[in-house]
Design an enzyme around this catalytic site. Structure first.
Site, PDB file in Angstrom:
ATOM      1  N   ASN A  18       4.238  -0.256   3.677  1.00 25.25           N
ATOM      2  CA  ASN A  18       3.312   0.811   4.077  1.00 25.25           C
ATOM      3  C   ASN A  18       1.911   0.224   3.953  1.00 25.25           C
ATOM      4  OD1 ASN A  18       1.698   3.055   4.327  1.00 25.25           O
ATOM      5  ND2 ASN A  18       2.331   3.996   2.385  1.00 25.25           N
ATOM      6  N   TRP A  19       1.345  -0.127   5.100  1.00 27.10           N
ATOM      7  CA  TRP A  19       0.034  -0.800   5.077  1.00 27.10           C
ATOM      8  C   TRP A  19      -1.093   0.154   4.680  1.00 27.10           C
ATOM      9  CZ3 TRP A  19      -0.350  -4.282  10.112  1.00 27.10           C
ATOM     10  CH2 TRP A  19       0.624  -5.286  10.034  1.00 27.10           C
ATOM     11  N   LYS A  20      -0.840   1.456   4.742  1.00 28.88           N
ATOM     12  CA  LYS A  20      -1.895   2.455   4.533  1.00 28.88           C
ATOM     13  C   LYS A  20      -3.069   2.157   5.472  1.00 28.88           C
ATOM     14  CE  LYS A  20      -0.138   3.095  -0.067  1.00 28.88           C
ATOM     15  NZ  LYS A  20      -0.318   3.645  -1.391  1.00 28.88           N
ATOM     16  N   HIS A 103       4.201  11.393   2.618  1.00 30.33           N
ATOM     17  CA  HIS A 103       3.680  10.483   1.591  1.00 30.33           C
ATOM     18  C   HIS A 103       2.762  11.275   0.660  1.00 30.33           C
ATOM     19  CE1 HIS A 103       1.432   7.318  -0.371  1.00 30.33           C
ATOM     20  NE2 HIS A 103       2.427   6.514  -0.066  1.00 30.33           N
ATOM     21  N   GLU A 105      -0.021  10.704  -0.554  1.00 31.91           N
ATOM     22  CA  GLU A 105      -1.436  10.739  -0.160  1.00 31.91           C
ATOM     23  C   GLU A 105      -1.670  11.796   0.923  1.00 31.91           C
ATOM     24  OE1 GLU A 105      -1.763   6.510   0.513  1.00 31.91           O
ATOM     25  OE2 GLU A 105      -1.436   6.213  -1.637  1.00 31.91           O
ATOM     26  N   GLU A 174       8.843   8.287  -4.746  1.00 33.81           N
ATOM     27  CA  GLU A 174       7.607   7.602  -5.123  1.00 33.81           C
ATOM     28  C   GLU A 174       6.850   8.437  -6.156  1.00 33.81           C
ATOM     29  OE1 GLU A 174       6.106   4.702  -1.932  1.00 33.81           O
ATOM     30  OE2 GLU A 174       5.483   6.689  -1.311  1.00 33.81           O
ATOM     31  N   GLY A 180       0.027   2.584  -6.423  1.00 32.15           N
ATOM     32  CA  GLY A 180      -1.257   1.883  -6.428  1.00 32.15           C
ATOM     33  C   GLY A 180      -1.888   1.736  -7.797  1.00 32.15           C
ATOM     34  N   SER A 216       4.069   0.685  -6.890  1.00 26.17           N
ATOM     35  CA  SER A 216       3.764  -0.594  -7.553  1.00 26.17           C
ATOM     36  C   SER A 216       4.956  -1.554  -7.578  1.00 26.17           C
ATOM     37  CB  SER A 216       3.224  -0.356  -8.966  1.00 26.17           C
ATOM     38  OG  SER A 216       1.991   0.359  -8.909  1.00 26.17           O
ATOM     39  N   GLY A 237       3.554  -0.609  -0.877  1.00 26.12           N
ATOM     40  CA  GLY A 237       2.189  -0.476  -0.384  1.00 26.12           C
ATOM     41  C   GLY A 237       1.443  -1.793  -0.492  1.00 26.12           C
ATOM     42  N   GLY A 238       0.624  -1.917  -1.539  1.00 27.65           N
ATOM     43  CA  GLY A 238      -0.251  -3.079  -1.703  1.00 27.65           C
ATOM     44  C   GLY A 238       0.418  -4.426  -1.476  1.00 27.65           C
TER      45      GLY A 238
END
Ligand code: PGA
Length: 252
Positions: A18-20, A103, A105, A174, A180, A216, A237-238
């Site tokens: 997930n590149w966000k 998600h 966010e 999640e 994150g 994470s 993600g990251g």
């Protein structure tokens, strides 16, 4: 061998990035080329969910490879006066396989309700996409001892879509406090929730649905998470922004 063991063995591993809201044409080109080059090693077990403007780039770079691509959100509506929204049919035109929905966010920053998330999942399915439905509790909810109740509440309208719909979805657990933050759920904490979701799915005749863990995930902790019987892969993600790290997670 128990029924549960059989089901674990028959669910494929899946690692989705997930590149966000990260990337640029130049950065993406390098990342996508590295993923494409690893084609054989990943054997169709990975995908990337990219920002809308980069879908065409992902399609062009990954077409014909074993790496699939998707979006990070989708409209619940098929078409109409919904300025700024993107329909599932539009995503399908760009060759998307996946659409993340719900998600944390989006739930937090855009007020998406459990109902809206289920509507988005249904819209994705109607266009032939695989919705990746995300659920997870906040830190306060976990500390309040309410984790499983929250997950159940978030899933309820999605489960109500029925076994046939569920069979064409992916779920992702999640925990919000792990996203994150560098603070991953322990494999045991994640497994407890995944087990509860699995039991619910089994009860609905949807035991084959893949349930990913996200929050994470890194190469250093992926193997211990994947060793859990009810964790079928990861939503990353990251760490998905660095090709080598992402591929090491996929290989874990
Ligand atoms: P993270 O994000 O891996 O950076 O924690 C996961 C996600 O939000 O899907």
């Amino acid at each position: 061998m128990t029924t549960a063991d059989t089901q674990v063995q028959s669910r494929a591993r899946l690692v989705l990035g997930n590149w966000k809201m990260h990337g640029s044409l130049a950065e993406n080109a390098a990342l996508l080329a590295a993923l494409r080059a690893a084609d054989d090693a990943v054997q169709g077990r990975i995908g990337v969910c990219v920002p809308f403007p980069y879908l065409a780039q992902a399609q062009q770079a990954l077409q014909g490879s074993a790496v699939a691509w998707g979006a990070q959100d989708v409209s619940a509506h098929a078409k109409g006066a919904y300025t700024g929204e993107v329909s599932a049919a539009m995503l399908a035109e760009f060759g998307c396989r996946w659409a993340l929905v719900g998600h944390s966010e989006r739930r937090t920053l855009h007020g998406e309700t459990d109902r809206a998330v289920a509507d988005k999942a249904a819209a994705a399915l109607a266009a032939g996409l695989v919705p990746v439905v995300c659920v997870g509790e906040s830190l306060a909810e976990r500390e309040g001892g309410d984790t499983l109740g929250i997950i159940q509440r978030q899933l309820e309208p999605v489960l109500a879509l029925g076994a046939d719909a569920l069979a064409r979805m992916v779920l992702a657990y999640e925990p919000v406090w792990a996203i994150g933050t560098g603070r991953t759920a322990t494999p045991e904490q994640a497994q407890e929730v995944h087990r509860a979701i699995r039991v619910t799915l089994d009860g609905l005749g949807a035991g084959q649905v893949q349930v990913l863990y996200g929050g994470s995930v890194k190469a250093a902790n992926a193997a211990s998470l994947f060793a859990m019987p009810d964790i079928d892969g990861a939503l990353v993600g990251g760490a998905s922004l660095v090709a080598e790290e992402f591929l090491r997670i996929a290989a874990a």
